[in-house]
Design an enzyme around this catalytic site. Structure first.
Site, mmCIF file in Angstrom:
data_model
loop_
_atom_site.group_PDB
_atom_site.id
_atom_site.type_symbol
_atom_site.label_atom_id
_atom_site.label_comp_id
_atom_site.label_asym_id
_atom_site.label_seq_id
_atom_site.Cartn_x
_atom_site.Cartn_y
_atom_site.Cartn_z
ATOM 1 N N GLU A 1 2.576 -7.466 8.155
ATOM 2 C CA GLU A 1 2.658 -5.998 8.234
ATOM 3 C C GLU A 1 3.559 -5.403 7.163
ATOM 4 O O GLU A 1 3.567 -4.209 6.968
ATOM 5 C CB GLU A 1 3.141 -5.537 9.606
ATOM 6 C CG GLU A 1 2.517 -6.236 10.773
ATOM 7 C CD GLU A 1 0.987 -6.265 10.710
ATOM 8 O OE1 GLU A 1 0.441 -7.384 10.744
ATOM 9 O OE2 GLU A 1 0.370 -5.206 10.614
ATOM 10 N N ASP B 1 -11.891 1.709 -23.306
ATOM 11 C CA ASP B 1 -11.949 1.472 -21.867
ATOM 12 C C ASP B 1 -12.134 2.769 -21.104
ATOM 13 O O ASP B 1 -11.606 3.805 -21.489
ATOM 14 C CB ASP B 1 -10.620 0.893 -21.359
ATOM 15 C CG ASP B 1 -10.429 -0.546 -21.781
ATOM 16 O OD1 ASP B 1 -11.387 -1.139 -22.296
ATOM 17 O OD2 ASP B 1 -9.321 -1.052 -21.591
ATOM 18 N N ARG C 1 -4.770 -8.313 -20.134
ATOM 19 C CA ARG C 1 -5.772 -7.952 -21.139
ATOM 20 C C ARG C 1 -5.247 -6.922 -22.137
ATOM 21 O O ARG C 1 -5.857 -6.695 -23.177
ATOM 22 C CB ARG C 1 -7.076 -7.476 -20.489
ATOM 23 C CG ARG C 1 -6.951 -6.218 -19.668
ATOM 24 C CD ARG C 1 -8.250 -5.903 -18.956
ATOM 25 N NE ARG C 1 -9.316 -5.509 -19.864
ATOM 26 C CZ ARG C 1 -9.435 -4.316 -20.425
ATOM 27 N NH1 ARG C 1 -8.525 -3.380 -20.173
ATOM 28 N NH2 ARG C 1 -10.439 -4.037 -21.219
ATOM 29 N N PRO D 1 0.819 -1.223 0.000
ATOM 30 C CA PRO D 1 0.000 0.000 0.000
ATOM 31 C C PRO D 1 0.853 1.274 0.000
ATOM 32 O O PRO D 1 0.337 2.363 -0.251
ATOM 33 C CB PRO D 1 -0.842 -0.108 1.279
ATOM 34 C CG PRO D 1 -0.381 -1.323 2.001
ATOM 35 C CD PRO D 1 0.567 -2.087 1.153
HETATM 36 CL CL1 6GU Z 1 -0.321 -3.780 -3.249
HETATM 37 N N1 6GU Z 1 -0.908 -4.575 -0.800
HETATM 38 C C1 6GU Z 1 -1.640 -4.520 0.320
HETATM 39 N N2 6GU Z 1 -1.328 -5.345 1.347
HETATM 40 N N3 6GU Z 1 -2.643 -3.684 0.499
HETATM 41 C C2 6GU Z 1 -2.936 -2.885 -0.524
HETATM 42 C C3 6GU Z 1 -2.232 -2.890 -1.722
HETATM 43 C C4 6GU Z 1 -1.202 -3.755 -1.823
HETATM 44 N N4 6GU Z 1 -2.757 -1.965 -2.540
HETATM 45 C C5 6GU Z 1 -3.743 -1.419 -1.863
HETATM 46 N N5 6GU Z 1 -3.864 -1.958 -0.639
#
Ligand code: 6GU
Length: 260
Positions: free
Chosen positions: A117, A170, A155, A90
């Site tokens: 984590e 798209d 895709r 994230p």
């Molecule tokens: Cl790539 N990994 C995780 N654990 N949570 C996320 C993410 C990735 N992208 C958004 N939330």
């Protein structure tokens, strides 16, 4: 195109690989997915992949050694070819259609799906070539994110969909200077199929009219209106043609007029 997925849950991917675009791409030979069980790259009896964080705190962190070993084995096998190593987290740069288009040009992609984590930061600094996130929310692991990247990229690989034109239309196509399509950086228009009337809800008349120019204009207007209502941030980042700017003005005016 080869995807190398490094994960502690290789079985997680068995279902998605047997469906839709990934199944198609694999069957047609346009893509190949290689799953690498991170535990196979450990050297202790318990196949330990994680440990407690230095400095304290909750949760566990992926140890660097197994991840480095797994990716370096892939790199060796790729024999000198440049290799993009993507860490799903994230904390990464956001996956957009433009990023997917960029990744679709690669011949080989390593995807590291982290759990718990996170991963020891030395993986991000010295092993991964980039960090990628699929949105501003937290998932307990990177497996779904890796699957999302593979589907979004596959895709776009030539020959997989067999309908190159549909991709140009798209939602988001060309949003950030990528492909040029009918819709540049705006959402898709609504679609309908039979029956023409379902529970008293009729399909918009214009779609049954057979007038292609009217249909085109209606779809354009719907797409712009949808984007304005749901994702005004997209409109702010898009250059609208004169025709589209006029349509948007009309939509906004109509929305502000009191209904009689
Ligand atoms: Cl790539 N990994 C995780 N654990 N949570 C996320 C993410 C990735 N992208 C958004 N939330």
């Amino acid at each position: 195109m080869i995807f190398d997925v490094v994960t502690i849950f290789p079985e997680f991917f068995t279902s998605i690989l047997e469906h839709g675009v990934l199944k198609r791409g694999r069957a047609g030979g346009q893509i190949e997915v290689r799953l690498h069980d991170l535990r196979d790259s450990t050297d202790d009896r318990h196949h330990t992949v994680d440990d407690r964080p230095f400095g304290g705190g909750p949760g566990m962190v992926f140890k660097p050694e197994p991840v480095f070993r797994a990716v370096e084995a892939i790199r060796e096998e790729a024999a000198g070819e440049p290799l993009r190593v993507v860490l799903l987290t994230p904390q990464g740069r956001l996956l957009t259609q433009a990023v997917a288009e960029e990744l679709a040009r690669e011949k080989r992609l390593v995807l590291i799906a982290a759990r718990y984590e996170g991963v020891d930061e030395r993986v991000a600094e010295h092993l991964a070539t980039e960090e990628l996130s699929i949105g501003d929310y937290v998932l307990p692991g990177g497996e779904l994110a890796a699957a999302v990247v593979m589907e979004a990229v596959t895709r776009l690989v030539p020959g997989v969909l067999g309908n190159e034109e549909s991709r140009a239309q798209d939602s988001f196509a060309g949003a950030e200077g990528g492909s040029q399509g009918a819709a540049r950086g705006i959402l898709d228009c609504p679609h309908y199929t039979r029956p023409a009337e379902f529970r008293d809800w009729k399909v918009p008349e214009v779609l049954l009219s057979g007038n292609h120019e009217d249909v085109r204009r209606w779809r354009r207007r719907q797409a712009i209106e949808k984007t304005w209502r749901q994702r005004p941030d997209l409109l702010a980042n898009t250059h609208l043609s004169q025709e589209d700017a006029k349509i948007l003005e009309e939509i906004q005016q109509a929305a502000h007029e009191p209904k009689l």
